[in-house]
Scaffold this active site. Structure first.
Site, PDB file in Angstrom:
ATOM      1  N   ARG A 134       9.026  14.352   4.401  1.00  0.00           N
ATOM      2  CA  ARG A 134       8.176  13.208   4.725  1.00  0.00           C
ATOM      3  C   ARG A 134       8.781  12.344   5.819  1.00  0.00           C
ATOM      4  NH1 ARG A 134       6.969   8.744   0.228  1.00  0.00           N
ATOM      5  NH2 ARG A 134       8.873   7.836   1.052  1.00  0.00           N
ATOM      6  N   ASN A 152      -3.497  -2.491   5.458  1.00  0.00           N
ATOM      7  CA  ASN A 152      -4.125  -1.397   4.734  1.00  0.00           C
ATOM      8  C   ASN A 152      -5.334  -1.945   3.990  1.00  0.00           C
ATOM      9  OD1 ASN A 152      -4.258   1.293   3.447  1.00  0.00           O
ATOM     10  ND2 ASN A 152      -3.701   0.185   1.585  1.00  0.00           N
ATOM     11  N   HIS A 196      -7.490  -1.225   0.604  1.00  0.00           N
ATOM     12  CA  HIS A 196      -7.290  -0.515  -0.659  1.00  0.00           C
ATOM     13  C   HIS A 196      -8.483  -0.775  -1.572  1.00  0.00           C
ATOM     14  CE1 HIS A 196      -5.149   1.303  -3.991  1.00  0.00           C
ATOM     15  NE2 HIS A 196      -5.527   0.282  -4.740  1.00  0.00           N
ATOM     16  N   SER A 233      -9.392  -4.730  -1.276  1.00  0.00           N
ATOM     17  CA  SER A 233      -8.426  -5.685  -0.737  1.00  0.00           C
ATOM     18  C   SER A 233      -7.894  -5.203   0.605  1.00  0.00           C
ATOM     19  CB  SER A 233      -7.218  -5.832  -1.693  1.00  0.00           C
ATOM     20  OG  SER A 233      -7.619  -6.151  -3.007  1.00  0.00           O
ATOM     21  N   LEU A 288       4.448   0.319  -2.833  1.00  0.00           N
ATOM     22  CA  LEU A 288       3.083   0.833  -2.760  1.00  0.00           C
ATOM     23  C   LEU A 288       2.056  -0.256  -3.082  1.00  0.00           C
ATOM     24  CD1 LEU A 288       1.064   3.224  -2.544  1.00  0.00           C
ATOM     25  CD2 LEU A 288       1.450   3.620  -4.987  1.00  0.00           C
ATOM     26  N   ASP A 289       1.168  -0.521  -2.125  1.00  0.00           N
ATOM     27  CA  ASP A 289       0.029  -1.428  -2.307  1.00  0.00           C
ATOM     28  C   ASP A 289       0.457  -2.790  -2.857  1.00  0.00           C
ATOM     29  OD1 ASP A 289      -1.757   0.532  -1.409  1.00  0.00           O
ATOM     30  OD2 ASP A 289      -2.006   1.361  -3.425  1.00  0.00           O
TER      31      ASP A 289
END
Length: 216
Positions: free
Chosen positions: A62, A104, A106, A133, A141-142
């Site tokens: 990754r 981002n 979401h 959101s 994460l988020d």
């Protein structure tokens, strides 16, 4: 403001941003995807926006994929990176590289239901309201500071598909309005919070039925 859009699928949020570009006063530095067959690339080509797919399978891990992808993004010199349906985790090194310049969208009312399968999880939890959101991206994460949210009711008889469709209808105006405030210099990341007109927000902005963002 020059946008770089990251997406893995259909690209409907990219299309919403592109269609609003004159009103927002933004341009597009490029569209990037991890999936060579993603429909968002066809949308970008049709719009005359440079696009590129960089597939994870071509890299040993990754980190190597992230480095190639985000170096390509850096080459087009965007002011803001918009993750609009990008379905891969982004490593901490690249998040820090673009700290305060990556957002981002979401499909949940964060901090509820981070990660995947948000609509099924919302239904299983029995919530009466669900939504979407827009937040700044941080390594967790988020979990970044939330700029704005839009809510939808959970209706009797909803399944994950019907709820997802209702949320998507609100995603488009929410993302457009959020990018508009950033492009106008009214919203920015302030450490672990969001600043609106220079003052820290105590709660996310809310998208009203007029598709304008309002203080909660």
């Amino acid at each position: 403001m020059r946008l770089a859009v990251l997406a893995s699928g259909r690209g409907s949020n990219f299309q919403a941003l592109f269609d609003a570009r004159d009103r927002l006063g933004v341009g597009f530095a490029g569209v990037f995807s991890d999936r060579p067959g993603a429909a968002v690339l066809d949308r970008a080509r049709a719009a005359g926006v440079p696009c590129r797919a960089i597939a994870p399978r071509d890299f040993p891990d990754r980190g190597a994929h992230d480095e190639s992808l985000f170096s390509a993004i850096a080459d087009v010199q965007p002011d803001l990176i918009v993750c609009a349906g990008y379905m891969r985790l982004i490593g901490a090194a690249q998040v820090r590289r673009f700290a305060g310049r990556m957002i981002n969208i979401h499909p949940s009312l964060l901090p509820a239901f981070p990660g995947l399968d948000t609509h099924a999880r919302a239904l299983a939890a029995g919530v009466r309201e669900h939504g979407t959101s827009v937040h700044y991206v941080i390594p967790a994460l988020d979990a970044g500071p939330v700029i704005a949210q839009a809510t939808v009711p959970v209706r009797p008889g909803d399944d994950a598909g019907s709820l997802a469709a209702r949320v998507l209808e609100r995603e488009h105006p929410l993302l457009v309005a959020s990018v508009g405030l950033i492009a106008a210099g009214r919203v920015r990341q302030l450490d672990d919070r969001v600043a609106f007109d220079g003052l820290p927000l105590d709660a996310p902005l809310q998208l009203g039925p007029d598709e304008e963002l309002h203080l909660p």
